[in-house]
Design a protein around this motif. Structure first.
Motif, PDB file in Angstrom:
ATOM      1  N   ILE A 136       1.312  12.785   6.902  1.00  0.00           N
ATOM      2  CA  ILE A 136       1.104  11.361   6.611  1.00  0.00           C
ATOM      3  C   ILE A 136       0.187  11.239   5.398  1.00  0.00           C
ATOM      4  N   CYS A 137       0.636  10.498   4.406  1.00  0.00           N
ATOM      5  CA  CYS A 137      -0.187  10.178   3.235  1.00  0.00           C
ATOM      6  C   CYS A 137      -0.762   8.785   3.465  1.00  0.00           C
ATOM      7  N   ASN A 138      -2.079   8.668   3.521  1.00  0.00           N
ATOM      8  CA  ASN A 138      -2.724   7.400   3.873  1.00  0.00           C
ATOM      9  C   ASN A 138      -3.958   7.138   3.007  1.00  0.00           C
ATOM     10  N   PRO A 139      -3.886   6.175   2.077  1.00  0.00           N
ATOM     11  CA  PRO A 139      -2.767   5.298   1.737  1.00  0.00           C
ATOM     12  C   PRO A 139      -1.597   6.094   1.152  1.00  0.00           C
ATOM     13  N   ASN A 140      -0.397   5.551   1.366  1.00  0.00           N
ATOM     14  CA  ASN A 140       0.791   6.295   0.953  1.00  0.00           C
ATOM     15  C   ASN A 140       1.013   6.209  -0.551  1.00  0.00           C
ATOM     16  N   ASN A 141       1.529   7.292  -1.087  1.00  0.00           N
ATOM     17  CA  ASN A 141       1.954   7.369  -2.485  1.00  0.00           C
ATOM     18  C   ASN A 141       3.474   7.517  -2.470  1.00  0.00           C
ATOM     19  N   PRO A 142       4.262   6.548  -3.014  1.00  0.00           N
ATOM     20  CA  PRO A 142       3.887   5.599  -4.073  1.00  0.00           C
ATOM     21  C   PRO A 142       3.713   4.148  -3.638  1.00  0.00           C
ATOM     22  N   THR A 143       3.803   3.831  -2.332  1.00  0.00           N
ATOM     23  CA  THR A 143       3.835   2.431  -1.926  1.00  0.00           C
ATOM     24  C   THR A 143       2.464   1.774  -1.869  1.00  0.00           C
ATOM     25  N   GLY A 144       1.407   2.573  -1.667  1.00  0.00           N
ATOM     26  CA  GLY A 144       0.071   2.010  -1.500  1.00  0.00           C
ATOM     27  C   GLY A 144      -0.194   1.486  -0.099  1.00  0.00           C
ATOM     28  N   THR A 145       0.740   1.704   0.833  1.00  0.00           N
ATOM     29  CA  THR A 145       0.593   1.225   2.212  1.00  0.00           C
ATOM     30  C   THR A 145      -0.532   1.976   2.923  1.00  0.00           C
ATOM     31  N   LEU A 146      -1.396   1.217   3.585  1.00  0.00           N
ATOM     32  CA  LEU A 146      -2.508   1.805   4.338  1.00  0.00           C
ATOM     33  C   LEU A 146      -2.278   1.614   5.827  1.00  0.00           C
ATOM     34  N   LEU A 147      -2.305   2.708   6.583  1.00  0.00           N
ATOM     35  CA  LEU A 147      -2.236   2.635   8.047  1.00  0.00           C
ATOM     36  C   LEU A 147      -3.658   2.485   8.578  1.00  0.00           C
ATOM     37  N   PRO A 148      -3.935   1.426   9.341  1.00  0.00           N
ATOM     38  CA  PRO A 148      -5.291   1.231   9.870  1.00  0.00           C
ATOM     39  C   PRO A 148      -5.707   2.384  10.784  1.00  0.00           C
ATOM     40  N   ARG A 149      -6.994   2.512  10.968  1.00  0.00           N
ATOM     41  CA  ARG A 149      -7.573   3.605  11.750  1.00  0.00           C
ATOM     42  C   ARG A 149      -6.986   3.655  13.169  1.00  0.00           C
ATOM     43  N   LYS A 150      -6.785   2.484  13.795  1.00  0.00           N
ATOM     44  CA  LYS A 150      -6.260   2.490  15.164  1.00  0.00           C
ATOM     45  C   LYS A 150      -4.826   3.034  15.209  1.00  0.00           C
ATOM     46  N   ILE A 151      -4.056   2.784  14.149  1.00  0.00           N
ATOM     47  CA  ILE A 151      -2.699   3.333  14.088  1.00  0.00           C
ATOM     48  C   ILE A 151      -2.758   4.844  13.915  1.00  0.00           C
ATOM     49  N   MET A 152      -3.698   5.317  13.106  1.00  0.00           N
ATOM     50  CA  MET A 152      -3.844   6.757  12.913  1.00  0.00           C
ATOM     51  C   MET A 152      -4.275   7.444  14.210  1.00  0.00           C
ATOM     52  N   PHE A 153      -5.107   6.773  15.002  1.00  0.00           N
ATOM     53  CA  PHE A 153      -5.464   7.323  16.306  1.00  0.00           C
ATOM     54  C   PHE A 153      -4.226   7.468  17.186  1.00  0.00           C
ATOM     55  N   ALA A 154      -3.351   6.448  17.148  1.00  0.00           N
ATOM     56  CA  ALA A 154      -2.125   6.503  17.945  1.00  0.00           C
ATOM     57  C   ALA A 154      -1.217   7.636  17.474  1.00  0.00           C
ATOM     58  N   GLU A 155      -1.123   7.828  16.146  1.00  0.00           N
ATOM     59  CA  GLU A 155      -0.331   8.937  15.596  1.00  0.00           C
ATOM     60  C   GLU A 155      -0.881  10.272  16.066  1.00  0.00           C
ATOM     61  N   LEU A 156      -2.206  10.409  16.037  1.00  0.00           N
ATOM     62  CA  LEU A 156      -2.833  11.661  16.462  1.00  0.00           C
ATOM     63  C   LEU A 156      -2.606  11.906  17.955  1.00  0.00           C
ATOM     64  N   ASP A 157      -2.709  10.854  18.765  1.00  0.00           N
ATOM     65  CA  ASP A 157      -2.473  11.004  20.206  1.00  0.00           C
ATOM     66  C   ASP A 157      -1.053  11.497  20.476  1.00  0.00           C
ATOM     67  N   GLN A 158      -0.078  10.940  19.731  1.00  0.00           N
ATOM     68  CA  GLN A 158       1.316  11.357  19.904  1.00  0.00           C
ATOM     69  C   GLN A 158       1.498  12.820  19.510  1.00  0.00           C
ATOM     70  N   CYS A 159       0.855  13.217  18.420  1.00  0.00           N
ATOM     71  CA  CYS A 159       0.962  14.611  17.974  1.00  0.00           C
ATOM     72  C   CYS A 159       0.335  15.559  18.985  1.00  0.00           C
ATOM     73  N   CYS A 160      -0.820  15.194  19.501  1.00  0.00           N
ATOM     74  CA  CYS A 160      -1.490  16.047  20.491  1.00  0.00           C
ATOM     75  C   CYS A 160      -0.624  16.209  21.741  1.00  0.00           C
ATOM     76  N   ALA A 161      -0.012  15.107  22.178  1.00  0.00           N
ATOM     77  CA  ALA A 161       0.826  15.156  23.382  1.00  0.00           C
ATOM     78  C   ALA A 161       2.056  16.030  23.180  1.00  0.00           C
ATOM     79  N   ALA A 162       2.578  16.042  21.936  1.00  0.00           N
ATOM     80  CA  ALA A 162       3.790  16.810  21.637  1.00  0.00           C
ATOM     81  C   ALA A 162       3.493  18.239  21.202  1.00  0.00           C
ATOM     82  N   GLY A 163       2.218  18.559  20.952  1.00  0.00           N
ATOM     83  CA  GLY A 163       1.867  19.883  20.439  1.00  0.00           C
ATOM     84  C   GLY A 163       2.137  20.018  18.953  1.00  0.00           C
TER      85      GLY A 163
END
Length: 336
Positions: A136-163
């Motif tokens: 994940i590129c945050n903010p993303n290149n080339p769009t400049g989209t920023l995923l808020p911290r709470k969304i990144m926590f959710a992404e990390l939780d999903q990754c941890c659950a999946a290994g």
């Protein structure tokens, strides 16, 4: 060589050859550097070239640790973020693994994953496959989209659950919204990368750094080329981290200038992605490669986003007002 070998990634900032042709007034807005850089005041004659650098870079890591409240065994360094991406992939990925990379985004993730032997797939094409690494590129290149911290926590939780390992590139975070950074988060499944390149506008220095669990950091530090940070880069980086807090003011100034830029693009009738950082993705609704060539004739290099899979888009950096006016005047001329 037998078999498929990936092509080199395409990047912006190809201005040196153009300046040899058009002169030093040629303006590069393809590389997205901070236009409001803190005054570091580096005197490079103070860099000691008579000895090898300390390959542990203990003092430099201590400087980073103070800024980010991390321990030195959680910090790795690289000759720019590109080296860290490459070494990370060779450390974590093997042939037969899968890397999840959702386009459009920075091309080095896919190239480095392929070079390590992994298959690269967007999330929509994974099916039942569990990715070894999610990029994940945050903010993303080339769009400049920023995923808020709470969304990144959710992404990390999903990754941890999946290994799955989560690689987060925060190269532009300091010029966006530092409160949404996750550099302070400790997880066995998380690696966060930063860079001085964009925030201090020093692409020639080549300095990147990253945070992760100590066992992963030890492997990355072992795998990277010895003495990869030269004496000039080490000297500059130590000074830069003394001024790191000043980047918050730069982010505020960029945000104000970005809003002014949006209003001018609206006047031109152009659509664009609302960015969180110091670049804007513009939808041209025409061939971006041809438009980029027309802008070169006007003395300006924009980023043709064809290599991102966006053949009708360009990316421009948000600069000082004088430069922004010059770019917008050239865009207007090339549209008509």
């Amino acid at each position: 060589m037998a078999g498929h070998f990936p092509e080199k990634a395409v990047h912006g900032g190809k201005v040196q050859e153009l300046r040899r042709i058009f002169g030093h007034d040629f303006l590069d807005v393809s590389a997205s550097m901070n236009p409001f850089v803190p005054q570091v005041g580096a005197d490079f004659s103070c860099a000691d070239l008579s000895m090898y650098p300390d390959d542990s870079y203990a003092e430099l890591k201590e400087s980073i640790a103070r800024v980010f409240s991390r321990t030195t065994d959680e910090i790795c360094l690289g000759n720019g973020s590109a080296e860290l991406i490459r070494v990370y992939c060779h450390t974590v990925l093997s042939r037969g693994d899968t890397a999840q990379i959702d386009p459009p985004t920075f091309a080095e993730y896919g190239l480095s994953a392929e070079l390590a032997g992994a298959a690269v797939l967007p999330g929509a094409m994974l099916g039942d496959r569990v990715p070894t690494v999610r990029f994940i590129c945050n903010p993303n290149n080339p769009t400049g989209t920023l995923l808020p911290r709470k969304i990144m926590f959710a992404e990390l939780d999903q990754c941890c659950a999946a290994g799955t390992q989560l690689f987060v590139d925060e190269a532009f975070m300091d010029l966006s919204c530092p409160e949404d950074s996750i550099t302070d988060v400790r997880s066995e499944n998380l690696f966060v990368m930063r860079s001085l390149t964009k925030s201090f506008a020093v692409p020639g220095i080549r300095f990147g750094f990253g945070f992760g669990p100590p066992d992963l950091i030890e492997k990355i530090e072992t795998a990277r080329t010895p003495w990869t940070i030269n004496a000039f880069a080490e000297y500059y980086a130590k000074l830069a981290f003394v001024h790191y807090h000043e980047l918050r003011d730069a982010a505020k100034r960029i945000a104000a200038e970005r809003e002014w830029y949006y209003a001018r693009l609206d006047e031109l009738g152009l659509s664009y992605e609302r960015s969180s950082v110091n670049y804007i993705l513009i939808h041209l609704n025409r061939n971006a490669a041809a438009f980029t060539r027309a802008m070169i004739d006007k003395g300006i290099l924009v980023r043709d986003c064809t290599s991102f899979g966006l053949p009708e888009c360009i990316r421009v950096s948000v600069e000082t007002r004088e430069r922004n006016v010059r770019v917008l005047e050239a865009i207007s001329a090339c549209l008509h």
